[in-house]
Scaffold this motif. Sequence first.
Motif, PDB file in Angstrom:
ATOM      1  N   MET A  76       0.891  -1.071  -0.084  1.00  0.00           N
ATOM      2  CA  MET A  76      -0.196   0.108  -0.054  1.00  0.00           C
ATOM      3  C   MET A  76       1.070   1.071  -0.057  1.00  0.00           C
ATOM      4  N   ILE A  77       0.632   2.167  -1.097  1.00  0.00           N
ATOM      5  CA  ILE A  77       1.389   3.341  -0.800  1.00  0.00           C
ATOM      6  C   ILE A  77       0.535   4.685  -0.308  1.00  0.00           C
ATOM      7  N   ALA A  78       0.958   4.738   1.010  1.00  0.00           N
ATOM      8  CA  ALA A  78       0.396   5.759   1.651  1.00  0.00           C
ATOM      9  C   ALA A  78       0.545   7.212   1.481  1.00  0.00           C
ATOM     10  N   ARG A 127      -0.281  13.041   0.225  1.00  0.00           N
ATOM     11  CA  ARG A 127      -0.824  11.824   0.866  1.00  0.00           C
ATOM     12  C   ARG A 127      -1.604  10.924   0.037  1.00  0.00           C
ATOM     13  N   THR A 128      -1.645   9.686  -0.212  1.00  0.00           N
ATOM     14  CA  THR A 128      -2.349   8.864  -1.106  1.00  0.00           C
ATOM     15  C   THR A 128      -3.176   7.873  -0.732  1.00  0.00           C
ATOM     16  N   ALA A 129      -4.293   7.646  -1.712  1.00  0.00           N
ATOM     17  CA  ALA A 129      -4.832   6.516  -1.416  1.00  0.00           C
ATOM     18  C   ALA A 129      -4.781   5.511  -2.703  1.00  0.00           C
ATOM     19  N   MET A 130      -4.545   4.297  -2.478  1.00  0.00           N
ATOM     20  CA  MET A 130      -4.223   3.391  -3.521  1.00  0.00           C
ATOM     21  C   MET A 130      -5.480   2.486  -4.017  1.00  0.00           C
ATOM     22  N   ILE A 131      -6.106   2.710  -4.936  1.00  0.00           N
ATOM     23  CA  ILE A 131      -7.240   1.811  -5.122  1.00  0.00           C
ATOM     24  C   ILE A 131      -6.814   0.708  -6.244  1.00  0.00           C
ATOM     25  N   VAL A 132      -6.851  -0.638  -5.950  1.00  0.00           N
ATOM     26  CA  VAL A 132      -6.658  -1.728  -6.630  1.00  0.00           C
ATOM     27  C   VAL A 132      -7.840  -2.483  -7.181  1.00  0.00           C
ATOM     28  N   MET A 175      -5.285  -0.223 -11.253  1.00  0.00           N
ATOM     29  CA  MET A 175      -4.525   0.396 -10.003  1.00  0.00           C
ATOM     30  C   MET A 175      -4.232   1.505 -10.175  1.00  0.00           C
ATOM     31  N   LEU A 221      -3.666   5.609  -8.257  1.00  0.00           N
ATOM     32  CA  LEU A 221      -3.285   6.441  -6.917  1.00  0.00           C
ATOM     33  C   LEU A 221      -4.010   7.865  -6.855  1.00  0.00           C
ATOM     34  N   ASP A 273     -11.591   8.960   1.913  1.00  0.00           N
ATOM     35  CA  ASP A 273     -11.782   7.707   2.305  1.00  0.00           C
ATOM     36  C   ASP A 273     -13.238   7.480   2.991  1.00  0.00           C
TER      37      ASP A 273
END
Length: 198
Positions: free
Chosen positions: A1-3, A47-52, A57, A59, A72
């Motif tokens: 996870m890339i935060a 600041r990132t949210a990674m959606i897979v 995929m 960011l 979120d």
Amino acid sequence: MIASLRGTVLEALGTTLVIDVQGVGYAVTVTPDHALSVRVGEEVLVRTAMIVREDDMSLFGFPDRDRLAVFDLLRGVTGVGPKSAMGVLATLAPEQIAQAVANEDDAVFRKVSGIGPKTAKLIVLSLTGKLIAVPSTASVRARPVRGADVLVALVGLGYQERAAQSALDDVLAAQPDEAQTSVLLRAALGRLGPQAVR
């Protein structure tokens, strides 16, 4: 996870930033205002949210924890995907979102492209109470950010929330430059008095 990502901005076009992190370029979806606020060549922390997903995929990036926290929360609402959540954040500041939820004002969300009446109502219903629960490191609440910790403390001491909020508002207005929680808490307690405790 890339935060989070810290690196140099290679591109800032529309709603996409390309950030070079030690030789690797990350494409990050941001709001238009965020993209306009940075310059190519400067170092940024996002600041990132990674959606897979099965076939994708992505960011999504934010300048601070406030917006990431609200993103979120919005994604947890039925019918609100990452793109719709970004649309809300592109239109409304976290404080405006919190205030709209506190006021049960779904009309604010209906103004966002892609958000219909039903989804707007769901946003208000789903986020009610949740913005207050965002950790103190992410200061988005339905109250003034500066006094949020004070309000929590007052309620924890047994004061009714409405009375505590009223006293806090008076204190914040009287001491607009005061930032220390302890000072604000003492002042609010002085205004409330023991009779307000339930």
